[in-house]
Design a protein around this motif. Sequence first.
Motif, PDB file in Angstrom:
ATOM      1  N   VAL A   4       0.824  -1.216   0.000  1.00  0.00           N
ATOM      2  CA  VAL A   4       0.000   0.000   0.000  1.00  0.00           C
ATOM      3  C   VAL A   4       0.857   1.264   0.000  1.00  0.00           C
ATOM      4  CG1 VAL A   4      -2.015  -1.090   1.067  1.00  0.00           C
ATOM      5  CG2 VAL A   4      -0.252  -0.039   2.523  1.00  0.00           C
ATOM      6  N   GLY A   5       2.174   1.105   0.101  1.00  0.00           N
ATOM      7  CA  GLY A   5       3.055   2.262   0.080  1.00  0.00           C
ATOM      8  C   GLY A   5       4.504   1.834  -0.006  1.00  0.00           C
ATOM      9  N   PHE A   6       5.343   2.787  -0.418  1.00  0.00           N
ATOM     10  CA  PHE A   6       6.774   2.507  -0.459  1.00  0.00           C
ATOM     11  C   PHE A   6       7.553   3.784  -0.200  1.00  0.00           C
ATOM     12  CE2 PHE A   6       6.094   4.103  -4.676  1.00  0.00           C
ATOM     13  CZ  PHE A   6       7.272   4.748  -5.003  1.00  0.00           C
ATOM     14  N   LEU A   7       8.770   3.597   0.253  1.00  0.00           N
ATOM     15  CA  LEU A   7       9.717   4.682   0.464  1.00  0.00           C
ATOM     16  C   LEU A   7      11.024   4.232  -0.160  1.00  0.00           C
ATOM     17  CD1 LEU A   7      10.410   6.624   3.731  1.00  0.00           C
ATOM     18  CD2 LEU A   7      12.282   5.613   2.426  1.00  0.00           C
ATOM     19  N   LEU A   8      11.620   5.094  -0.968  1.00  0.00           N
ATOM     20  CA  LEU A   8      12.897   4.814  -1.614  1.00  0.00           C
ATOM     21  C   LEU A   8      13.902   5.840  -1.121  1.00  0.00           C
ATOM     22  CD1 LEU A   8      14.536   3.250  -3.745  1.00  0.00           C
ATOM     23  CD2 LEU A   8      13.642   4.856  -5.456  1.00  0.00           C
ATOM     24  N   ALA A   9      15.036   5.358  -0.637  1.00  0.00           N
ATOM     25  CA  ALA A   9      16.075   6.249  -0.129  1.00  0.00           C
ATOM     26  C   ALA A   9      17.443   5.695  -0.524  1.00  0.00           C
ATOM     27  CB  ALA A   9      15.976   6.381   1.388  1.00  0.00           C
TER      28      ALA A   9
END
Length: 129
Positions: free
Chosen positions: A34-39
């Motif tokens: 339902v979501g993602f974070l890319l760092a």
Amino acid sequence: QPNTRPIFSADYLKKFLARPENVLIVAEQDGVPVGFLLAYLLDRVDRDQKMVCLYEIDVAESDRQRGIGRAMIETLKSLCKHENAMEAWVITDRSNLAAVRLYESTGATADPGGDEVVYVYGPENWSSR
């Protein structure tokens, strides 16, 4: 409107995730993303301490306002603390009110100036508020 995002293979994703400087945090609900974070963990030339670029964060429209973005940022901040990172930063526009609220509510401070704003998480922010 057709999906303009590039298609990539599972092999590429494995290769991407095998690199320790790439960070992908995925939020899921009942086994469905339902979501993602890319760092990215970035080496510095002037010290043996990394900086972290929060490059992208997104939550499915139907799942917004439920703390998912906040939880992913808190996970990233824990990683920053574990890595003894110098700071983490993200760039957005002041007009992106949802992003501004998210970053400010998770402890980031804004650099003043123009429409572009850089939010910085320092070591004092690695722990949850």
